[in-house]
Design an enzyme around this catalytic site. Structure first.
Site, PDB file in Angstrom:
ATOM      1  N   LYS A 180      38.784  31.964  45.205  1.00 47.82           N
ATOM      2  CA  LYS A 180      38.880  33.330  44.506  1.00 47.82           C
ATOM      3  C   LYS A 180      39.092  33.363  42.987  1.00 47.82           C
ATOM      4  CE  LYS A 180      41.837  36.304  43.667  1.00 47.82           C
ATOM      5  NZ  LYS A 180      41.997  37.083  42.604  1.00 47.82           N
ATOM      6  N   GLU A 240      50.159  24.920  41.094  1.00 54.04           N
ATOM      7  CA  GLU A 240      50.395  24.807  39.589  1.00 54.04           C
ATOM      8  C   GLU A 240      51.106  26.118  38.990  1.00 54.04           C
ATOM      9  OE1 GLU A 240      50.041  22.052  38.493  1.00 54.04           O
ATOM     10  OE2 GLU A 240      48.795  20.693  39.785  1.00 54.04           O
ATOM     11  N   CYS A 279      49.431  27.061  30.643  1.00 58.07           N
ATOM     12  CA  CYS A 279      50.704  26.780  31.601  1.00 58.07           C
ATOM     13  C   CYS A 279      51.529  25.766  31.347  1.00 58.07           C
ATOM     14  CB  CYS A 279      50.125  26.608  33.051  1.00 58.07           C
ATOM     15  SG  CYS A 279      48.987  25.348  33.331  1.00 58.07           S
ATOM     16  N   GLU A 323      58.458  32.525  30.203  1.00 59.70           N
ATOM     17  CA  GLU A 323      57.330  32.089  29.729  1.00 59.70           C
ATOM     18  C   GLU A 323      56.606  33.407  29.060  1.00 59.70           C
ATOM     19  OE1 GLU A 323      54.322  31.278  32.967  1.00 59.70           O
ATOM     20  OE2 GLU A 323      53.561  29.666  31.737  1.00 59.70           O
TER      21      GLU A 323
END
Lengths: 292, 480
Positions: free
Chosen positions: B187, B261, B295, B392
């Protein structure tokens, strides 16, 4: 004022240099870059067999490389050929540069080096390209190296002093950076990469390292010192890469002959061919470019 | 002297490799293009100019079920019966096809996601094909990866990938899954599905058996349907910690293997003996690579107090040299922000930094009028309690803080729920090792940042996730 030793790491230095020398330079920028490279060129002949005839040919080419093309910045010759070059270049605006200080090794008595320098200047040299004593540098006698630069600068009595580091003999990026800082503190007007007489000369990473030293020196002292790349710059593509590197590290103001030079013997051929290609749309051959 | 030399300003140098984008994309299931059960489509935009590139199928539970059934059939009927050396050939063929069409993939990745063509051309696509080549080599040597047992495939893998490295992270999952003998339902992210869809075309052309790789596009609902499907043996997810937590809850007790992750707020530690110019390059790569949509981005800079001023001054000057603009220009360093939503999220966090008392430094670059943009920025005078020091941002915004001793730097670096990566700059080998051994981070880079290789496992500590991707550790996550 000598800055404390600066540490250098190869990975990011080379990565950054690679990005800077791979900028995509097209169309007007490419034509402009070719013009800058020619206008900042020290057209050079440094061979044991150099003769007055050869120097006259080089000088004529420096004044007018091709119809409609601007002059080079200087002609660089051995000191004994300075009178010939002075004679040929009088009134042209092209400067006379002389290698000195027992080029390329630099291993002669100091008084011989100083006398060679004084005589070249007296004969009309506008610029002196000296070599540092790499043996003394690698043996750790840094103050001796610096002192010699100071004395040669005095002997120049106003002529521009380019200090050749011979980067390929210094062994590490950190040592090259140290030699840059030393030469700057001793009063160099230009830092120059190499003699062109050994295999390793200008690389993008070394040029970047030298630019960083020049940038830090300017920030600390306000003084702008020039950069001369010599040896190994043979193609238009690599010359344009170095222009990007200097532009993005030191700024656009460095891209003029007062602060930037490329010392080369064969680069001019390719610059003229690439210029012709940009203007006409098709490649010509070396037979269409007048040699010296 | 002759007339003045011309200026050396870079003329635009736009990458012109043509790429064919279909007006509308359906799901790729069982080797065929299949219309969504709902009949719904949504647009995917070019974030650099807000123009619609294509209509994308919105997948629902029925589509996901169809894809999982196709993957199961592909597994039972073809893939599990194939000799491992034959599997290797297919995986290798995908690497070859990606390499051959690399420029096309790079252009499409840049158009759909906003990242500079230099990055998609020199990083994303070559890394993606490298993952296929690396894993092709493993396919018939798996007994060496699992020395104590007989390596067996898991079955059907469900993979959900993010929008920051759409093609690359898809291959991080497809390549090991296939090499280990699994089939997969992928996906792609809602805002960046096009390179995965182009990969589906390549997969069809490579004549992979039907059902081995299936693509269902859509938003978070599609991903949730894949996570909840009872016949999926493993879920691998790359994305936010928030969604990762939801997935972990949803898969608990289901028997599904899980690899996550997730987010990060990685620390860069610069000691006073560091090679400063290279540290600056490392910092630039750490936070401004891919507009900070990374990331493992190094978004917290910890500098030893005695060199703070020098680092800030150098970084301020370097910021001005970053070339921000058209992502398709080969000389662009910083491209577009991936979406309006992300642009707003960055702006909100930056405002919180200002409100809490930090000082913002921004590049004076001009930003294009259309599209989503954010000038490369950093904050000084940041305290560890500020939101910009703990959350973040996922954008080109760095928070600079100071430390006094190595132990303080390590403590500060570890003082967050995240632990994905870290960077250390020092000329001292022993200080670098001392620091690296004490950092809770999946990857620690020394005097560099963002270096990747398929043979090197990547993954996090704590809320940055678990499981590894790449290398032997990553491979084992696709075997039982």
């Amino acid at each position: 004022m000598i800055r404390p030793p600066v540490s250098v790491d190869a990975v990011m230095l080379e990565a950054r240099a690679s990005v800077l020398t791979k900028r995509s330079i097209k169309k007007q920028t490419k034509l402009g870059g070719i013009e800058i490279a020619i206008g900042c060129m020290d057209l050079t002949t440094l061979e044991g067999r150099d003769s007055p005839g050869k120097v006259r040919a080089i000088c004529a080419r420096a004044i007018s490389p091709a119809p409609g093309v601007r002059s080079a910045a200087a002609v660089c010759v051995y000191s004994s050929l300075v009178p010939t070059a002075v004679d040929c270049l009088r009134g042209s605006g092209v400067l006379v540069a002389s290698v000195s200080t027992a080029f390329p090794s630099g291993l002669s008595p100091l008084d011989v080096k100083l006398r060679e320098t004084r005589e070249a200047v007296a004969a009309g040299a506008d610029e002196i390209d000296m070599v540092i004593d790499r043996g003394a540098f690698l043996a750790g006698r840094e103050s001796e190296v610096a002192q010699e630069i100071v004395l040669v600068k005095e002997a120049c009595s106003g002529a521009t002093l380019k200090v050749i580091l011979e980067v390929g003999e210094l062994g590490s990026y950190a040592a090259i950076r140290r030699a840059c800082d030393l030469a700057l503190a001793a009063g160099a007007d230009f830092l120059k990469t190499s003699t062109g007489k050994i295999g390793i000369s200008s690389t993008p990473a070394i040029a970047l390292l030298m630019c960083e030293s020049l940038r830090d020196f300017q920030r600390a002292t306000g003084r702008k010192v020039g950069l001369k790349l010599a040896g190994g710059v043979r193609t238009t593509k690599s010359a344009l890469g170095y222009l990007s590197l200097v532009k993005e590290t030191l700024g656009d103001e460095w891209l003029q002959p007062q602060l930037f030079r490329i010392g080369a013997a064969t680069l001019l051929d390719d610059l003229l061919m690439q210029r012709e290609k940009e203007l006409s749309g098709s490649y010509s051959g070396s037979a269409y470019v007048a040699m010296a | 002297m002759a007339t003045a030399l011309p200026a050396f300003d870079y003329a635009p140098s736009i990458e012109t490799t043509p790429v064919r984008i279909k007006p509308r994309y359906e799901h790729f299931i069982g080797g065929e293009w299949v219309a969504p059960a709902s009949g719904e489509f949504f647009p995917t935009l070019n974030p650099a100019n807000e123009e619609t590139l294509a209509e994308i199928a919105q997948g629902d539970a029925a589509d996901v079920d169809r894809a999982v059934r196709a993957a199961r059939k592909g597994y039972d009927k073809y893939w599990r019966k194939l000799k491992p050396s034959e599997r290797a050939k297919y995986v290798y063929r995908l690497g070859r096809a990606l390499t051959e069409r690399s420029r096309e993939f790079a252009v499409l990745e840049t158009m759909d996601g906003g990242k500079p063509i230099r990055e998609s051309r020199d990083f994303d696509v070559p890394q993606a094909s490298a993952h296929f080549f690396y894993h092709a080599g493993w396919a018939d040597k798996l007994e060496y990866a699992v020395p104590d047992g007989e390596p067996r495939a898991l079955g059907v893998v469900g993979a959900i990938v993010p929008w920051n490295f759409p093609l690359l992270i898809a291959t991080w999952k497809i390549a090991p899954a296939l090499a280990c003998g699994n089939t997969i339902v992928l996906k792609p992210a809602e805002t960046t599905p096009l390179t995965a869809l182009l990969l589906a075309e390549v997969i069809a052309e490579a004549e992979l058996p039907p059902g081995v790789v299936n693509l269902v596009t859509g938003d978070g609902r599609t991903g949730a349907a894949l996570v909840d499907h009872p016949d999926v043996n493993k879920i691998t997810f790359t994305g936010s910690t928030e969604v990762g937590k939801r997935i972990r809850r949803a898969t608990a007790g289901s028997g599904k293997r899980l690899g996550l992750e997730l987010g990060g707020k990685s620390a860069l530690i610069v000691y006073p003996d560091a090679p400063l110019d290279q540290a600056i390059e490392g910092i630039v790569s750490a936070i401004y690579f891919n507009q900070g949509h990374v990331c493992c981005a190094g978004s917290r800079l910890l500098v030893q107090e005695s060199i703070e001023d020098e680092i800030v001054e150098r970084l301020r000057a370097r910021l001005e040299t970053l070339r921000v603009g058209n992502p398709l220009d080969k000389n662009t360093d910083i491209g577009a922000i991936n979406s309006r939503m992300q642009r707003e999220k960055i702006a909100e966090l930056v405002q919180s930094g200002l409100d809490q008392g930090a000082t913002l430094v921004q590049s004076s670059c001009e930003l294009p009028n259309r599209g989503y943009w954010y000038a490369p920025s950093f904050f000084t005078h940041v305290q560890p309690t500020y939101r910009i020091a703990r959350e973040e941002i996922f954008g080109p915004v760095l928070s600079i803080m100071t430390f006094r001793t190595a132990d303080e730097a390590i403590e500060r670096a570890n003082n967050l729920p995240y632990g994905l990566s870290a960077g250390i700059w020092t000329a001292s080998g022993q200080l670098g090792m001392y620091t690296a051994q004490r950092l809770q981070a999946g990857v620690v880079w020394g005097n560099t940042f963002n270096q990747f290789d398929p043979s090197s496992p990547f993954g996090g500590y704590k809320e940055s996730g678990f499981g590894r991707e790449g290398g032997l550790a990553g491979l084992r996550d696709y075997l039982c």
